[in-house]
Design an enzyme around this catalytic site. Structure first.
Site, mmCIF file in Angstrom:
data_model
loop_
_atom_site.group_PDB
_atom_site.id
_atom_site.type_symbol
_atom_site.label_atom_id
_atom_site.label_comp_id
_atom_site.label_asym_id
_atom_site.label_seq_id
_atom_site.Cartn_x
_atom_site.Cartn_y
_atom_site.Cartn_z
ATOM 1 N N ASP A 99 0.814 -1.214 0.000
ATOM 2 C CA ASP A 99 0.000 0.000 0.000
ATOM 3 C C ASP A 99 0.852 1.272 0.000
ATOM 4 O OD1 ASP A 99 -2.144 -1.677 0.205
ATOM 5 O OD2 ASP A 99 -2.962 -0.783 2.029
ATOM 6 N N HIS A 244 3.726 -2.298 3.146
ATOM 7 C CA HIS A 244 3.716 -0.936 2.597
ATOM 8 C C HIS A 244 5.031 -0.651 1.882
ATOM 9 C CE1 HIS A 244 0.740 -0.919 5.836
ATOM 10 N NE2 HIS A 244 0.140 0.060 5.185
#
Length: 278
Positions: A99, A244
């Site tokens: 992400d 992430h």
């Protein structure tokens, strides 16, 4: 409010997301109308063809975006009440998701590691980051990764009105299409904070809501060994791993994936991405 400041609120949101997800575990099978499609392994080249930031020789073969065909209206989907948490399919299949990117400092290293082991993943990107790093999204397309919508500025959607949520999602889908080569078919709410408008607007834009099963919480920078342990201990058939590649210092994530990815493969896991809907 800045993205890094909002990360501190994520613990509370994750608890709510977990409660929401527990009720939606049955939502493993993706339904489109009367037809059911399971999320199974995709062909090696699962990504779109990049429309921007191509190598010079390839770019000459592509029309400029401004002169291309008009955007086709996405196929509207059934509105869900909770996000998809895991994948279905035979065998020891898992899915890796990243992400908040792309980020020029960390995303290339993650892509390098995935390429080394011939693994595809999903990247939920923010529109404002795509604008600044189009070449990385083009690379994702060229290497077969799936790119999803993670809004434009990574806001807390539950604090926005419907018009603001639509703008965040729509602008991001537009820039993904311009760069990646096709509109995203998947959406992930920042912080895992879903609401009714996000589900409805995502379905209108042809995007299924994707959450996760295992959170590495790498955004807390807990240490490389801790991230490795969370992935390896959480590994199981159908699991969707959240990491992430932006939003802060992701050097631990970069180091960790170099360790846990070959371990998963040696343990017999197959890392997969969803099939494209046509």
């Amino acid at each position: 409010m800045q993205k890094d400041q909002l990360f501190t609120r994520r613990r509370m949101l994750l608890a709510g997301a977990a409660a929401l997800g527990a009720a939606g575990t049955a939502g493993v099978v993706l339904a489109g109308g009367d037809e059911e499609t399971t999320v199974t392994a995709a062909a090696p080249a699962a990504g779109a063809q990049a429309a921007q930031a191509l190598k010079p020789s390839a770019f000459r073969l592509q029309p400029l975006t401004g002169y291309g065909p008009p955007r086709a209206a996405p196929r509207k989907l059934k509105v869900r009440k909770e996000p998809i948490l895991q994948i279905s399919g035979r065998g020891r299949r898992m899915m890796l998701t990243f992400d908040d990117g792309p980020n020029p400092e960390y995303t290339p290293h993650i892509l390098d590691t995935l390429a080394k082991y011939d693994v595809r993943a999903m990247f939920f990107v923010c529109g404002e980051c795509v604008v600044e790093n189009r070449e990385l999204v083009a690379r994702m397309a060229e290497e077969g990764h799936v790119v999803g919508n993670h809004t434009w500025t990574h806001p807390l959607l539950t604090t926005l009105d419907r018009k603001e949520i639509r703008s965040e999602m729509e602008r991001t889908s537009d820039v993904i299409e311009d760069t990646y080569g096709e509109r995203p078919q998947w959406f992930r709410a920042p912080y895992g904070a879903w609401n009714r408008a996000a589900f409805q607007l995502g379905a209108e834009m042809g995007m299924e809501p994707m959450a996760w099963t295992v959170d590495t919480t790498d955004w807390e920078t807990p240490g490389t060994d801790t991230i490795i342990d969370r992935v390896e201990s959480g590994a199981a058939p159908g699991v969707v791993v959240l990491s992430h590649d932006a939003g802060g210092d992701r050097s631990q994530t970069v180091r960790a994936i170099r360790e846990w990815l070959p371990h998963l493969l040696d343990s017999g896991y197959h890392l997969t991405v969803p099939r494209r809907r046509v």
